[in-house]
Design a protein around this motif. Structure first.
Motif, PDB file in Angstrom:
ATOM      1  N   GLY A 145      -4.633 -45.652 -38.429  1.00  0.00           N
ATOM      2  CA  GLY A 145      -3.635 -46.366 -37.657  1.00  0.00           C
ATOM      3  C   GLY A 145      -3.865 -46.226 -36.165  1.00  0.00           C
ATOM      4  O   GLY A 145      -3.756 -47.202 -35.406  1.00  0.00           O
ATOM      5  N   LYS A 146      -4.211 -45.028 -35.739  1.00  0.00           N
ATOM      6  CA  LYS A 146      -4.487 -44.797 -34.313  1.00  0.00           C
ATOM      7  C   LYS A 146      -5.762 -45.524 -33.881  1.00  0.00           C
ATOM      8  O   LYS A 146      -5.830 -46.097 -32.789  1.00  0.00           O
ATOM      9  N   SER A 192      -5.261 -49.231 -33.397  1.00  0.00           N
ATOM     10  CA  SER A 192      -4.477 -49.438 -32.176  1.00  0.00           C
ATOM     11  C   SER A 192      -5.347 -49.263 -30.943  1.00  0.00           C
ATOM     12  O   SER A 192      -5.330 -50.102 -30.036  1.00  0.00           O
ATOM     13  N   ARG A 227      -5.514 -54.181 -34.494  1.00  0.00           N
ATOM     14  CA  ARG A 227      -4.462 -54.016 -35.494  1.00  0.00           C
ATOM     15  C   ARG A 227      -4.173 -55.323 -36.231  1.00  0.00           C
ATOM     16  O   ARG A 227      -4.004 -55.346 -37.446  1.00  0.00           O
ATOM     17  N   GLU A 251       8.200 -45.315 -44.950  1.00  0.00           N
ATOM     18  CA  GLU A 251       8.458 -45.374 -43.508  1.00  0.00           C
ATOM     19  C   GLU A 251       7.358 -44.676 -42.715  1.00  0.00           C
ATOM     20  O   GLU A 251       7.019 -45.094 -41.598  1.00  0.00           O
ATOM     21  N   PHE A 308       4.639 -47.189 -42.300  1.00  0.00           N
ATOM     22  CA  PHE A 308       4.965 -48.126 -41.222  1.00  0.00           C
ATOM     23  C   PHE A 308       4.707 -47.496 -39.853  1.00  0.00           C
ATOM     24  O   PHE A 308       4.203 -48.153 -38.935  1.00  0.00           O
ATOM     25  N   LYS A 309       5.041 -46.233 -39.729  1.00  0.00           N
ATOM     26  CA  LYS A 309       4.825 -45.545 -38.451  1.00  0.00           C
ATOM     27  C   LYS A 309       3.340 -45.413 -38.152  1.00  0.00           C
ATOM     28  O   LYS A 309       2.905 -45.556 -37.001  1.00  0.00           O
ATOM     29  N   ASP A 366       2.126 -48.870 -37.204  1.00  0.00           N
ATOM     30  CA  ASP A 366       2.894 -49.352 -36.056  1.00  0.00           C
ATOM     31  C   ASP A 366       2.972 -50.877 -36.038  1.00  0.00           C
ATOM     32  O   ASP A 366       2.746 -51.526 -35.024  1.00  0.00           O
ATOM     33  N   LYS A 367       3.301 -51.443 -37.198  1.00  0.00           N
ATOM     34  CA  LYS A 367       3.533 -52.872 -37.314  1.00  0.00           C
ATOM     35  C   LYS A 367       4.836 -53.092 -38.076  1.00  0.00           C
ATOM     36  O   LYS A 367       5.184 -52.293 -38.949  1.00  0.00           O
TER      37      LYS A 367
END
Length: 314
Positions: free
Chosen positions: A98-99, A102, A107, A136, A139-140, A143-144
Motif C-alpha cells: 500500500g505504501k 502510494s 494507486r 478496515e 482499506f487503511k 488508502d482508497k
C-alpha cells in the motif's frame, strides 16, 4: 531458445541496468498487444498476468529494504499489468505494498485484490467484529475509498464472512467479491459455494502439472460466469525443480515463449476460464519475464497437449 537465466540476464543488460528493457525482448513486434480477459460479471478487462505477494514478496516486505519491490511494481505497471493479489496473512505484504503504490503514484493503476481471513467458525459477535476490523485495516493499507476485490481466504467461516462482503459490495465499498482455496480437501465445498453464492471471483491453484481444476472447477466457473485468479502457476517451486538443467524446447518459440516461466504461464493462461495468473516474486527481472507471457500467442488445444506431455516426460 535461451534459458530463463540467460534471458533475464539479457533483459538487464539491454536495459542498461534498468528493469525496463525494450518490449521486443519479451514479445515479437507483430504481437505486442497486451492479452486481457473480461471479468464475467462486469465485462471489465484485466491483464492476464499480475503479481502475488506471498512467498518471497512477503519475506522482502518484512525486511528493511523494499526497493526491489518498488521496482517489481514499476515493471508490472509499465508493461500494462495491474492485478495485485495480497492478504492480511501475508506478513507485511499488504501494508508495505500500500505504501509502495502510494509512493510511486500508481494507486489508481493497480487492481487491488485482498482477502478476508478471520475464521473463527463461531459466527458470534466477536468473530464479526474481528472480520470488520481486518477489512478496515485493508482499506487503511491501500488508502482508497473503494477496494477492487476482497475474497474470503480458504473458504474460512463463510456464514460469518461472506455476508460482510455482500454488504460491502452493495454499499459499493468493494467492486467485486469472491472466495479462494488451494486445498484439495476443500474443492467439493468450493463447487457448492460457486453454485449457490453470487461470486464475482474465485482464486485457486492451477499449473501445468496440477490440472485438477480442469475437471470441474474451471468449467463450472465458465458456466457460472465467475472470474478465476490462478495461484501457484509455477507449482510454487515444484516446476522449477523439475526443469532444472533442461532447456525450453525450440518449438515453444512458436508461441513467443522465451523462458520456462513464460512456458508455464502461457499454458495456464490458455485455459479460457482463467482470467489472470498472479505469481509472486520479489525480483524485478522475474516480473519482466512473467509479463512477457501476457503478449504473443497462447497455445491451442494441440499445443497444450504437447506442452503437458513434454513436462510429464521430464
Amino acid at each position: 531458445m535461451i534459458s530463463r537465466r540467460d534471458y533475464l540476464r539479457l533483459c538487464v543488460a539491454v536495459g542498461a541496468g534498468s528493469v525496463l528493457a525494450p518490449s521486443r525482448l519479451w514479445a515479437n513486434e507483430k504481437s505486442t498487444a497486451l492479452i486481457t480477459r473480461p471479468i464475467p460479471s462486469s465485462g471489465e478487462p484485466l491483464p492476464v498476468v499480475g503479481l502475488g505477494s506471498s512467498a518471497t514478496f512477503s519475506s522482502v516486505a518484512g525486511s528493511d529494504d523494499v526497493q526491489a519491490l518498488k521496482q517489481v511494481f514499476t515493471a508490472m505497471v509499465d508493461r500494462g499489468g495491474s492485478v495485485f493479489d495480497t492478504a492480511p496473512s501475508y506478513g507485511a505484504s499488504e501494508a508495505v505494498a500500500g505504501k509502495i503504490v502510494s509512493d510511486l503514484g500508481i494507486r489508481d493503476k493497480v487492481f487491488w485484490a485482498t482477502k478476508l481471513n478471520v475464521a473463527g467458525y463461531g459466527g458470534g459477535a466477536a468473530d464479526v467484529a474481528r472480520a470488520k476490523a481486518q477489512i478496515e485495516a485493508s482499506f487503511k493499507a491501500i488508502d482508497k475509498p473503494v477496494i477492487d476485490l476482497i475474497q474470503v481466504h480458504n473458504l474460512g467461516d463463510l456464514p460469518t464472512q461472506l455476508p460482510l462482503l455482500k454488504a460491502l459490495r452493495d454499499e459499493k465499498r468493494i467492486r467485486y467479491m469472491g472466495v479462494t482455496t488451494t486445498f484439495p480437501r476443500q474443492y467439493e465445498y468450493l463447487e457448492k459455494v460457486m453454485r449457490n453464492e453470487p461470486l464475482d471471483f474465485i482464486g485457486v491453484d492451477y499449473a501445468i502439472d496440477n490440472r485438477v481444476m480442469e475437471e470441474r472447477i474451471l468449467p463450472l466457473a465458465a458456466d457460472r460466469g465467475i472470474a478465476v485468479l490462478v495461484y501457484a502457476p509455477f507449482g510454487r517451486t515444484r516446476l522449477w525443480s523439475l526443469v532444472k538443467g533442461h532447456d525450453v524446447p525450440d518449438w515453444a518459440g512458436e508461441l513467443d515463449i522465451r523462458s520456462w516461466g513464460q512456458f508455464f504461464l502461457k499454458f495456464v493462461l490458455s485455459h479460457p476460464a482463467v482470467t489472470c495468473a498472479t505469481p509472486a516474486t520479489s525480483r524485478p527481472k522475474n516480473m519482466v519475464d512473467n509479463m512477457g507471457a501476457a503478449f504473443g500467442e497462447l497455445p491451442d488445444a494441440a499445443m497444450r497437449k504437447r506442452m503437458a506431455e513434454y513436462i510429464q516426460s521430464l
